[in-house]
Design a protein around this motif. Sequence first.
Motif, PDB file in Angstrom:
ATOM      1  N   GLY A   1      -5.007   1.502 -14.425  1.00 10.10           N
ATOM      2  CA  GLY A   1      -4.271   0.372 -13.846  1.00 10.10           C
ATOM      3  C   GLY A   1      -2.812   0.694 -13.584  1.00 10.10           C
ATOM      4  O   GLY A   1      -2.199   0.118 -12.684  1.00 10.10           O
ATOM      5  N   ALA A   2      -2.259   1.634 -14.344  1.00 10.20           N
ATOM      6  CA  ALA A   2      -0.853   2.003 -14.203  1.00 10.20           C
ATOM      7  C   ALA A   2      -0.616   3.002 -13.067  1.00 10.20           C
ATOM      8  O   ALA A   2       0.539   3.281 -12.727  1.00 10.20           O
ATOM      9  CB  ALA A   2      -0.329   2.580 -15.517  1.00 10.20           C
ATOM     10  N   LEU A   3      -1.664   3.517 -12.485  1.00  5.58           N
ATOM     11  CA  LEU A   3      -1.509   4.471 -11.378  1.00  5.58           C
ATOM     12  C   LEU A   3      -1.050   3.709 -10.137  1.00  5.58           C
ATOM     13  O   LEU A   3      -1.837   3.003  -9.519  1.00  5.58           O
ATOM     14  CB  LEU A   3      -2.832   5.190 -11.093  1.00  5.58           C
ATOM     15  N   LYS A   4       0.196   3.844  -9.781  1.00 12.35           N
ATOM     16  CA  LYS A   4       0.740   3.044  -8.683  1.00 12.35           C
ATOM     17  C   LYS A   4       0.475   3.648  -7.302  1.00 12.35           C
ATOM     18  O   LYS A   4       0.252   2.933  -6.347  1.00 12.35           O
ATOM     19  CB  LYS A   4       2.245   2.823  -8.883  1.00 12.35           C
ATOM     20  N   GLU A   5       0.498   4.932  -7.200  1.00 12.67           N
ATOM     21  CA  GLU A   5       0.320   5.553  -5.879  1.00 12.67           C
ATOM     22  C   GLU A   5      -0.901   6.457  -5.861  1.00 12.67           C
ATOM     23  O   GLU A   5      -0.882   7.534  -5.285  1.00 12.67           O
ATOM     24  CB  GLU A   5       1.589   6.307  -5.494  1.00 12.67           C
ATOM     25  N   ALA A   6      -1.952   5.992  -6.490  1.00  9.19           N
ATOM     26  CA  ALA A   6      -3.196   6.753  -6.526  1.00  9.19           C
ATOM     27  C   ALA A   6      -4.347   5.810  -6.221  1.00  9.19           C
ATOM     28  O   ALA A   6      -4.204   4.587  -6.265  1.00  9.19           O
ATOM     29  CB  ALA A   6      -3.377   7.394  -7.896  1.00  9.19           C
ATOM     30  N   LYS A   7      -5.466   6.383  -5.904  1.00 10.75           N
ATOM     31  CA  LYS A   7      -6.684   5.617  -5.611  1.00 10.75           C
ATOM     32  C   LYS A   7      -7.808   6.131  -6.504  1.00 10.75           C
ATOM     33  O   LYS A   7      -7.840   7.296  -6.890  1.00 10.75           O
ATOM     34  CB  LYS A   7      -7.112   5.788  -4.145  1.00 10.75           C
ATOM     35  N   PHE A   8      -8.724   5.247  -6.786  1.00  5.31           N
ATOM     36  CA  PHE A   8      -9.928   5.584  -7.528  1.00  5.31           C
ATOM     37  C   PHE A   8     -11.022   5.749  -6.484  1.00  5.31           C
ATOM     38  O   PHE A   8     -11.216   4.869  -5.645  1.00  5.31           O
ATOM     39  CB  PHE A   8     -10.255   4.444  -8.494  1.00  5.31           C
ATOM     40  N   VAL A   9     -11.711   6.868  -6.499  1.00  2.03           N
ATOM     41  CA  VAL A   9     -12.737   7.142  -5.488  1.00  2.03           C
ATOM     42  C   VAL A   9     -14.112   7.105  -6.157  1.00  2.03           C
ATOM     43  O   VAL A   9     -14.371   7.829  -7.117  1.00  2.03           O
ATOM     44  CB  VAL A   9     -12.511   8.514  -4.811  1.00  2.03           C
ATOM     45  N   ARG A  10     -14.950   6.228  -5.612  1.00  2.00           N
ATOM     46  CA  ARG A  10     -16.293   6.039  -6.150  1.00  2.00           C
ATOM     47  C   ARG A  10     -17.287   6.043  -5.000  1.00  2.00           C
ATOM     48  O   ARG A  10     -17.187   5.239  -4.083  1.00  2.00           O
ATOM     49  CB  ARG A  10     -16.348   4.705  -6.905  1.00  2.00           C
TER      50      ARG A  10
ATOM     51  N   PRO B   1      -6.096   0.738  -7.965  1.00  2.00           N
ATOM     52  CA  PRO B   1      -6.229   0.798  -9.424  1.00  2.00           C
ATOM     53  C   PRO B   1      -6.690  -0.520 -10.058  1.00  2.00           C
ATOM     54  O   PRO B   1      -7.507  -0.498 -10.990  1.00  2.00           O
ATOM     55  CB  PRO B   1      -4.822   1.176  -9.895  1.00  2.00           C
ATOM     56  N   THR B   2      -6.218  -1.649  -9.566  1.00  2.00           N
ATOM     57  CA  THR B   2      -6.624  -2.933 -10.163  1.00  2.00           C
ATOM     58  C   THR B   2      -8.123  -3.177  -9.985  1.00  2.00           C
ATOM     59  O   THR B   2      -8.788  -3.698 -10.881  1.00  2.00           O
ATOM     60  CB  THR B   2      -5.830  -4.110  -9.567  1.00  2.00           C
ATOM     61  N   THR B   3      -8.660  -2.770  -8.852  1.00  2.00           N
ATOM     62  CA  THR B   3     -10.099  -2.903  -8.612  1.00  2.00           C
ATOM     63  C   THR B   3     -10.866  -1.940  -9.510  1.00  2.00           C
ATOM     64  O   THR B   3     -11.911  -2.293 -10.062  1.00  2.00           O
ATOM     65  CB  THR B   3     -10.422  -2.636  -7.129  1.00  2.00           C
ATOM     66  N   ALA B   4     -10.332  -0.742  -9.672  1.00  2.00           N
ATOM     67  CA  ALA B   4     -10.967   0.250 -10.544  1.00  2.00           C
ATOM     68  C   ALA B   4     -11.014  -0.257 -11.984  1.00  2.00           C
ATOM     69  O   ALA B   4     -12.016  -0.069 -12.674  1.00  2.00           O
ATOM     70  CB  ALA B   4     -10.220   1.579 -10.470  1.00  2.00           C
ATOM     71  N   VAL B   5      -9.949  -0.902 -12.430  1.00  2.00           N
ATOM     72  CA  VAL B   5      -9.906  -1.456 -13.785  1.00  2.00           C
ATOM     73  C   VAL B   5     -11.020  -2.487 -13.970  1.00  2.00           C
ATOM     74  O   VAL B   5     -11.765  -2.446 -14.959  1.00  2.00           O
ATOM     75  CB  VAL B   5      -8.517  -2.069 -14.092  1.00  2.00           C
ATOM     76  N   ARG B   6     -11.168  -3.387 -13.019  1.00  3.90           N
ATOM     77  CA  ARG B   6     -12.233  -4.398 -13.110  1.00  3.90           C
ATOM     78  C   ARG B   6     -13.610  -3.735 -13.123  1.00  3.90           C
ATOM     79  O   ARG B   6     -14.497  -4.121 -13.896  1.00  3.90           O
ATOM     80  CB  ARG B   6     -12.131  -5.399 -11.957  1.00  3.90           C
ATOM     81  N   PHE B   7     -13.783  -2.740 -12.273  1.00  3.60           N
ATOM     82  CA  PHE B   7     -15.058  -2.030 -12.207  1.00  3.60           C
ATOM     83  C   PHE B   7     -15.367  -1.345 -13.541  1.00  3.60           C
ATOM     84  O   PHE B   7     -16.482  -1.458 -14.066  1.00  3.60           O
ATOM     85  CB  PHE B   7     -15.040  -0.996 -11.069  1.00  3.60           C
ATOM     86  N   LEU B   8     -14.388  -0.621 -14.095  1.00  2.30           N
ATOM     87  CA  LEU B   8     -14.610   0.105 -15.347  1.00  2.30           C
ATOM     88  C   LEU B   8     -14.920  -0.848 -16.500  1.00  2.30           C
ATOM     89  O   LEU B   8     -15.795  -0.564 -17.318  1.00  2.30           O
ATOM     90  CB  LEU B   8     -13.394   0.970 -15.678  1.00  2.30           C
ATOM     91  N   ARG B   9     -14.227  -1.968 -16.547  1.00  6.57           N
ATOM     92  CA  ARG B   9     -14.511  -2.958 -17.606  1.00  6.57           C
ATOM     93  C   ARG B   9     -15.942  -3.501 -17.453  1.00  6.57           C
ATOM     94  O   ARG B   9     -16.667  -3.639 -18.440  1.00  6.57           O
ATOM     95  CB  ARG B   9     -13.520  -4.103 -17.554  1.00  6.57           C
TER      96      ARG B   9
END
Length: 119
Positions: free
Chosen positions: A39-48, A55-63
Amino acid sequence: MAKLIILLLFVLAAPSFVHAQSVPAAEKQKIEALINQVGALKEAKFVRNGWTYEPTTAVRFLRGKWDSNAAEVKTARDFIDKVASMSGTSGKPYLIRFKDGKEIHSREFFLAELKKIES
């Protein structure tokens, strides 16, 4: 009838309670810290599965995935290996893509972060 409803509520709530109790508090804190690092990654993307996510979407997904796989996750390493490293559907590894275009497997990212947490 009231007893049946109470029993039904207990049966439905029991798995969540059991899962919550099965992860030691220290390990749960580590998992939460790992998720917060994404969630703290400001200039990065999570690729799935070829799709990029904020990052905020990735956090929800991981939870959500952690919750769905709670029975298998007892430690932070379990979380990394069974939840945060690859797609259960496609088998493709999750990636972290940085602003400069560099990509790393999320497993590498999480293991490095876990090492920092544990030291």
